[in-house]
Structure formats: C-alpha cells, structure tokens
Design a protein around this motif. Structure first.
Motif, PDB file in Angstrom:
ATOM      1  N   PRO A   4      45.885  33.990  32.446  1.00  0.00           N
ATOM      2  CA  PRO A   4      46.075  35.447  32.424  1.00  0.00           C
ATOM      3  C   PRO A   4      45.525  36.143  33.673  1.00  0.00           C
ATOM      4  CG  PRO A   4      45.372  34.677  30.270  1.00  0.00           C
ATOM      5  CD  PRO A   4      45.259  33.498  31.202  1.00  0.00           C
ATOM      6  N   ARG A   5      44.338  35.721  34.136  1.00  0.00           N
ATOM      7  CA  ARG A   5      43.768  36.362  35.331  1.00  0.00           C
ATOM      8  C   ARG A   5      44.547  35.993  36.589  1.00  0.00           C
ATOM      9  NH1 ARG A   5      38.539  34.728  36.439  1.00  0.00           N
ATOM     10  NH2 ARG A   5      38.489  36.089  38.243  1.00  0.00           N
ATOM     11  N   ALA A   6      44.975  34.738  36.676  1.00  0.00           N
ATOM     12  CA  ALA A   6      45.760  34.289  37.832  1.00  0.00           C
ATOM     13  C   ALA A   6      47.079  35.058  37.909  1.00  0.00           C
ATOM     14  CB  ALA A   6      46.036  32.785  37.723  1.00  0.00           C
ATOM     15  N   GLU A   7      47.671  35.297  36.746  1.00  0.00           N
ATOM     16  CA  GLU A   7      48.954  36.013  36.692  1.00  0.00           C
ATOM     17  C   GLU A   7      48.764  37.503  36.966  1.00  0.00           C
ATOM     18  OE1 GLU A   7      50.322  34.740  32.844  1.00  0.00           O
ATOM     19  OE2 GLU A   7      50.572  32.657  33.537  1.00  0.00           O
ATOM     20  N   ALA A   8      47.702  38.070  36.423  1.00  0.00           N
ATOM     21  CA  ALA A   8      47.416  39.496  36.668  1.00  0.00           C
ATOM     22  C   ALA A   8      47.164  39.728  38.156  1.00  0.00           C
ATOM     23  CB  ALA A   8      46.204  39.945  35.850  1.00  0.00           C
ATOM     24  N   TYR A   9      46.483  38.775  38.788  1.00  0.00           N
ATOM     25  CA  TYR A   9      46.202  38.884  40.233  1.00  0.00           C
ATOM     26  C   TYR A   9      47.506  38.946  41.027  1.00  0.00           C
ATOM     27  CZ  TYR A   9      45.343  37.444  45.013  1.00  0.00           C
ATOM     28  OH  TYR A   9      45.368  37.396  46.392  1.00  0.00           O
ATOM     29  N   VAL A  10      48.418  38.000  40.756  1.00  0.00           N
ATOM     30  CA  VAL A  10      49.639  37.958  41.572  1.00  0.00           C
ATOM     31  C   VAL A  10      50.543  39.154  41.260  1.00  0.00           C
ATOM     32  CG1 VAL A  10      51.214  36.501  40.174  1.00  0.00           C
ATOM     33  CG2 VAL A  10      51.226  36.357  42.680  1.00  0.00           C
ATOM     34  N   LEU A  11      50.580  39.596  40.009  1.00  0.00           N
ATOM     35  CA  LEU A  11      51.403  40.777  39.689  1.00  0.00           C
ATOM     36  C   LEU A  11      50.881  42.009  40.421  1.00  0.00           C
ATOM     37  CD1 LEU A  11      52.178  40.410  35.869  1.00  0.00           C
ATOM     38  CD2 LEU A  11      53.770  40.171  37.792  1.00  0.00           C
ATOM     39  N   ASP A  12      49.571  42.097  40.563  1.00  0.00           N
ATOM     40  CA  ASP A  12      48.985  43.210  41.323  1.00  0.00           C
ATOM     41  C   ASP A  12      49.373  43.100  42.800  1.00  0.00           C
ATOM     42  OD1 ASP A  12      47.290  45.562  41.349  1.00  0.00           O
ATOM     43  OD2 ASP A  12      45.894  44.346  42.532  1.00  0.00           O
ATOM     44  N   GLN A  13      49.336  41.881  43.341  1.00  0.00           N
ATOM     45  CA  GLN A  13      49.732  41.670  44.743  1.00  0.00           C
ATOM     46  C   GLN A  13      51.202  42.035  44.967  1.00  0.00           C
ATOM     47  OE1 GLN A  13      47.614  40.687  47.403  1.00  0.00           O
ATOM     48  NE2 GLN A  13      46.220  41.283  45.748  1.00  0.00           N
ATOM     49  N   LEU A  14      52.051  41.727  43.985  1.00  0.00           N
ATOM     50  CA  LEU A  14      53.493  41.973  44.126  1.00  0.00           C
ATOM     51  C   LEU A  14      53.835  43.465  44.207  1.00  0.00           C
ATOM     52  CD1 LEU A  14      55.012  39.252  41.734  1.00  0.00           C
ATOM     53  CD2 LEU A  14      54.817  39.171  44.234  1.00  0.00           C
ATOM     54  N   ARG A  15      52.876  44.317  43.864  1.00  0.00           N
ATOM     55  CA  ARG A  15      53.092  45.768  44.045  1.00  0.00           C
ATOM     56  C   ARG A  15      53.216  46.112  45.534  1.00  0.00           C
ATOM     57  NH1 ARG A  15      52.117  48.184  39.116  1.00  0.00           N
ATOM     58  NH2 ARG A  15      50.734  47.036  37.739  1.00  0.00           N
ATOM     59  N   HIS A  16      52.750  45.193  46.406  1.00  0.00           N
ATOM     60  CA  HIS A  16      52.763  45.450  47.856  1.00  0.00           C
ATOM     61  C   HIS A  16      53.952  44.794  48.554  1.00  0.00           C
ATOM     62  CE1 HIS A  16      48.790  46.968  47.038  1.00  0.00           C
ATOM     63  NE2 HIS A  16      48.385  45.787  46.615  1.00  0.00           N
ATOM     64  N   LEU A  17      54.931  44.312  47.792  1.00  0.00           N
ATOM     65  CA  LEU A  17      56.125  43.731  48.416  1.00  0.00           C
ATOM     66  C   LEU A  17      56.865  44.801  49.217  1.00  0.00           C
ATOM     67  CD1 LEU A  17      57.531  41.589  45.468  1.00  0.00           C
ATOM     68  CD2 LEU A  17      56.848  40.698  47.709  1.00  0.00           C
ATOM     69  N   PRO A  18      57.585  44.405  50.274  1.00  0.00           N
ATOM     70  CA  PRO A  18      58.364  45.385  51.043  1.00  0.00           C
ATOM     71  C   PRO A  18      59.329  46.160  50.140  1.00  0.00           C
ATOM     72  CG  PRO A  18      58.345  43.258  52.156  1.00  0.00           C
ATOM     73  CD  PRO A  18      57.695  43.044  50.826  1.00  0.00           C
ATOM     74  N   ALA A  19      59.457  47.440  50.377  1.00  0.00           N
ATOM     75  CA  ALA A  19      60.281  48.309  49.528  1.00  0.00           C
ATOM     76  C   ALA A  19      61.759  47.924  49.559  1.00  0.00           C
ATOM     77  CB  ALA A  19      60.110  49.763  49.949  1.00  0.00           C
ATOM     78  N   ASP A  20      62.194  47.275  50.647  1.00  0.00           N
ATOM     79  CA  ASP A  20      63.626  46.935  50.736  1.00  0.00           C
ATOM     80  C   ASP A  20      63.987  45.642  49.993  1.00  0.00           C
ATOM     81  OD1 ASP A  20      62.560  45.065  52.447  1.00  0.00           O
ATOM     82  OD2 ASP A  20      63.684  45.709  54.221  1.00  0.00           O
ATOM     83  N   LEU A  21      63.030  45.061  49.279  1.00  0.00           N
ATOM     84  CA  LEU A  21      63.354  43.911  48.421  1.00  0.00           C
ATOM     85  C   LEU A  21      63.907  44.442  47.094  1.00  0.00           C
ATOM     86  CD1 LEU A  21      60.386  41.396  48.949  1.00  0.00           C
ATOM     87  CD2 LEU A  21      62.679  41.309  49.931  1.00  0.00           C
TER      88      LEU A  21
END
Length: 199
Positions: A4-21
């Motif tokens: 759960p923590r590993a997944e929450a971490y990456v989901l938080d990081q994915l908020r910073h993906l480039p907007a054009d994706l």
C-alpha cells in the motif's frame, strides 16, 4: 513488503507526469490497476502474495514516463529498483515486478508467465470496452503532441492494423474483452469504408 505505501508513493509521483500525456496519465495507471484486479479474479488467482506483487507492478508499469517517453518500461524498472527496497521488497520480488513491467513493452511479450499475461491484458483492456473510442482519441492527441499527427483516415488505418494484430493472453480477457474488441474492429472498418465511399 508494504505494497500500500509503495503504491501510494508512485501514485503521488504520477501527479507530476507531463500534462500532454493525455493517454498515459495517472488515470491510465488507475484503469490498469482496476482491470488487473478484475482479470486476476476471473482467472482464479487467489495467492495473496502474487496478487500483491501484480498490483504493485500495475502501479509502476508506466512510472517511467516520469523521466522518459521512449524506453519508459526500463525507466520504470529503474524506479522500482530504487524505491521498492525501502518499502521492504526483496530483490526476488523486485525482479519479478520488473519482468512484468518489461512484458508490457510493445509489441507485448509476456511469455508463459501468468502474471505478465494478466498485466499485458489489463494494459490494453480498453480495446474490448465501450469506452474504446474516447480513450483511443486521447492516444491520438498524445502522439500528435509528440509530432506524430494522424488525419482521420490515417488514425483509423492504424487502429485497424493494431486491433487486427492484437491478441489477449489470458482466458479471462479473451472471454470478457475479445467479443467487444471485434465489434470495435468492425466499427473501424465501417468508418474506413464510409470515408472511401465519400471519396
């Protein structure tokens, strides 16, 4: 291992993906996570550890887009190798997760590994769903933003080729998604015939 923590971490990081994706955004990862859970249940996978590792792989499968577009699978593995030990994942578990991520590389090559087959099918679950058309348009927009623009006919031809060549790897996805995928392919062919008739 603290999935759960590993997944929450990456989901938080994915908020910073480039907007054009517009296709490969955080929403796609969440879609794949849902699809892989549905397919795993339909395939009768009940082993808690395998389900946990599959879920984490689904969360990380496109995390490489944080740093690169080409070769994002390898970049996702690099992120997994860097971050997952801190969440209590063993080297064996991380290598399995990386094999699953790499299997989703196009053209997909899951081999005989059941978890890789599940993740590959979940990654392209939308091909056999009613929301195929709007989702495919987000991919068209994303490619256009990267200099690969398609007119209507070119896009339909690409879809026809992709849908014709694609196969699902699990019995569950074949049962649940293949009939609808064939309907989508028929719709693509009908749209191409309409364009041809219009000259």
């Amino acid at each position: 291992m603290d999935c759960p923590r590993a997944e929450a971490y990456v989901l938080d990081q994915l908020r910073h993906l480039p907007a054009d994706l517009s296709y490969h955004g955080r929403h796609h990862t969440l879609d794949v996570v849902t699809a892989v859970q549905t397919l795993a249940a339909a395939e009768g996978l009940t082993d808690p550890e395998l389900l946990a590792l599959l879920g984490t792989a689904a969360h990380y499968h496109d995390a490489g887009f944080l740093t690169t577009y080409q070769g994002h699978e390898a970049a996702g593995c690099q992120l997994a190798r860097q971050m997952l030990p801190g969440f209590g994942f063993s080297e064996v578990h991380i290598e399995l997760i990386c094999r699953l991520i790499m299997a989703t590389q196009m053209p997909q090559s899951p081999g005989p590994e059941p978890l890789a087959r599940l993740l590959c099918d979940a990654d392209l679950d939308y091909l056999g769903r009613p929301d195929y058309w709007p989702i495919s348009q987000t991919l068209r927009q994303e490619l256009a933003a990267r200099g690969q623009a398609y007119d209507k006919r070119g896009w339909l031809e690409l879809q026809q080729e992709f849908l014709s060549q694609h196969r699902y790897w699990t019995a569950a996805a074949t049962r649940l998604r293949e009939p609808q995928k064939q309907l989508r392919l028929a719709e693509v062919r009908a749209a191409l015939a309409e364009l041809a008739a219009a000259g």
